[in-house]
Enzyme design. Structure first.
Site, PDB file in Angstrom:
ATOM      1  CE  LYS A 126     -78.504  33.947 -18.151  1.00 10.85           C
ATOM      2  NZ  LYS A 126     -78.347  32.677 -17.418  1.00 10.85           N
ATOM      3  CB  SER A 180     -83.350  37.984 -17.257  1.00 10.75           C
ATOM      4  OG  SER A 180     -84.536  37.729 -16.524  1.00 10.75           O
ATOM      5  CG  HIS A 204     -79.105  38.278 -18.035  1.00  9.98           C
ATOM      6  ND1 HIS A 204     -79.307  37.631 -19.231  1.00  9.98           N
ATOM      7  CD2 HIS A 204     -79.860  37.626 -17.114  1.00  9.98           C
ATOM      8  CE1 HIS A 204     -80.166  36.646 -19.062  1.00  9.98           C
ATOM      9  NE2 HIS A 204     -80.518  36.619 -17.780  1.00  9.98           N
TER      10      HIS A 204
END
Length: 397
Positions: free
Chosen positions: A242, A183, A211
């Site tokens: 996300k 990240s 991610h």
């Protein structure tokens, strides 16, 4: 309260090291997911994890409205094992399992709870968890909660991991855990090599696609699918906060794994379920990731490569990788804060990331791109970042 004086002293120490954090009101700009409003100004948002720009997608909002109108309720009212397991969760989990081509899936409140719950359900005293040094804090905390031994290997160093596996080969259970995309650095884990070591040493392998889910893979399934190793990953973690543009997390794997977690993962057992209407929105978002997401992923990959190249050409120390996370290493905490403040004055929201989130001496600007950004916006932002870097002395060439 005199007994709380130690807090003030510690906070003053944090402030003196440019490490204290504060909350700042930051609002969405309707119809412009690549921007935020702060202090009355509209800023280009280069700090969000809204990778596909879905956080304001009208179809998702409509799905949530429809679920509320149908009477599914604003809240579940209980843990799913009590009276809170509603139809939208089952439909979402069935769709997740089909998407991941796994046997089953289970939805958690968020990625932090998923990592803490899964790790502490899989291992305990007498077991060993092998974890990359740059793994997310939720993984580190999950290992601590499990009471298993924590064997940290140097970032993406497979030779070091092998030595640790050799050292602990007699452990009752062995669990290798890694982020797929890290990240704060934006680089990827060597998943093929991890699979090989997992097979060789009889370990379980858990991959957190927080991610990379939605961003990689033919239908946004994540980096494991993009590399063709998904069948060798025992525990697949993903988040909805996300690329999906919403909130929550999921675990996918074998039906036996999901039955085990349903009975042993304490954050799942003892937490009230997500709002049912949110589950309906998540199901719609999952469909969009698989359909509309294809062109978004292509645009995001091209924009990320160009932006990273522009900053590197300007002379910045830019992290490696091909993800939409583009870190610029500054080093000093105060210098990173000054850089962030100067960018905001120029219309760019980019947060300074400092220890303990990153190692000492590696404070950085973590630029995080979205498919909602145009090429022109990012080219202009790169030019402003370059000019500010020169003005502040971050760039000396």
């Amino acid at each position: 309260m005199p007994e709380m004086i130690w807090m003030e002293e510690e906070l003053r120490a944090l402030a003196s090291e440019a490490r204290e954090r504060t909350l700042r009101d930051t609002d969405a700009v309707p119809g412009r997911p690549g921007y935020v409003r702060r202090g009355g100004r509209i800023l280009l948002n280069l700090s969000s994890n809204d990778y596909l720009g879905l956080s304001q997608h009208p179809a998702i909002a409509e799905a949530i409205r429809e679920a509320l109108a149908a009477g599914c309720g604003a809240g579940s009212g209980a843990s799913r094992l009590v009276t809170g397991s509603r139809t939208p969760y089952r439909e979402l989990e069935e769709a997740l399992a089909a998407w991941q081509r796994s046997g089953a899936a289970l939805v958690f409140a968020n990625g932090y709870m998923a990592n803490c719950g899964v790790i502490s359900a899989l291992v305990g005293r007498g077991d060993v968890v092998f974890s990359d040094r740059l793994n997310h804090a939720s993984i580190v905390d999950g290992i601590a909660l499990s009471r298993a031994e924590h064997a940290r290997y140097r970032h993406n160093d497979m030779a070091h991991l092998r030595r640790l596996l050799d050292k602990h080969k007699q452990a009752r259970r062995k669990l290798i855990v890694t982020d797929a995309v890290f990240s704060m650095d934006g680089d990827a884990a060597p998943l093929r090599e991890l699979v090989q070591l997992k097979r060789e040493y009889g370990a379980m392998l858990m991959v957190d696609e927080a991610h990379s889910g939605g961003v990689f893979g033919p239908r946004g399934e994540g980096l494991c699918h993009a590399l063709g190793v998904q069948a060798d990953v025992d525990v697949h973690i993903g988040t909805f906060s996300k690329a999906f543009g919403l909130y929550g997390a999921y675990v996918s794997g074998s039906p036996t794994l999901i039955r085990w977690l349903t009975n042993k993962a304490r954050p799942f057992i003892y937490s009230t379920a997500l709002p049912p209407a949110l589950a309906a929105g998540l199901l719609r978002s999952l469909m969009l990731v698989q359909t509309e997401g294809a062109h978004m992923r292509k645009r995001l990959a091209e924009s990320s490569a160009r932006f990273r190249a522009d900053l590197r050409e300007a002379g910045f120390a830019v992290g490696e990788g091909d993800s939409p996370i583009v870190p610029v290493i500054v080093g000093d905490n105060a210098a990173a804060l000054r850089f962030s403040e100067a960018l905001e004055a120029e219309g760019i929201a980019a947060v300074a990331i400092r220890p303990p989130t990153v190692p000492d001496g590696t404070a950085r600007l973590r630029f995080s791109l979205s498919a909602a950004h145009t090429g022109e916006e990012l080219a202009d932002a790169a030019a402003r970042i370059r000019d500010i870097g020169r003005r502040l002395g971050v760039l000396t060439g």
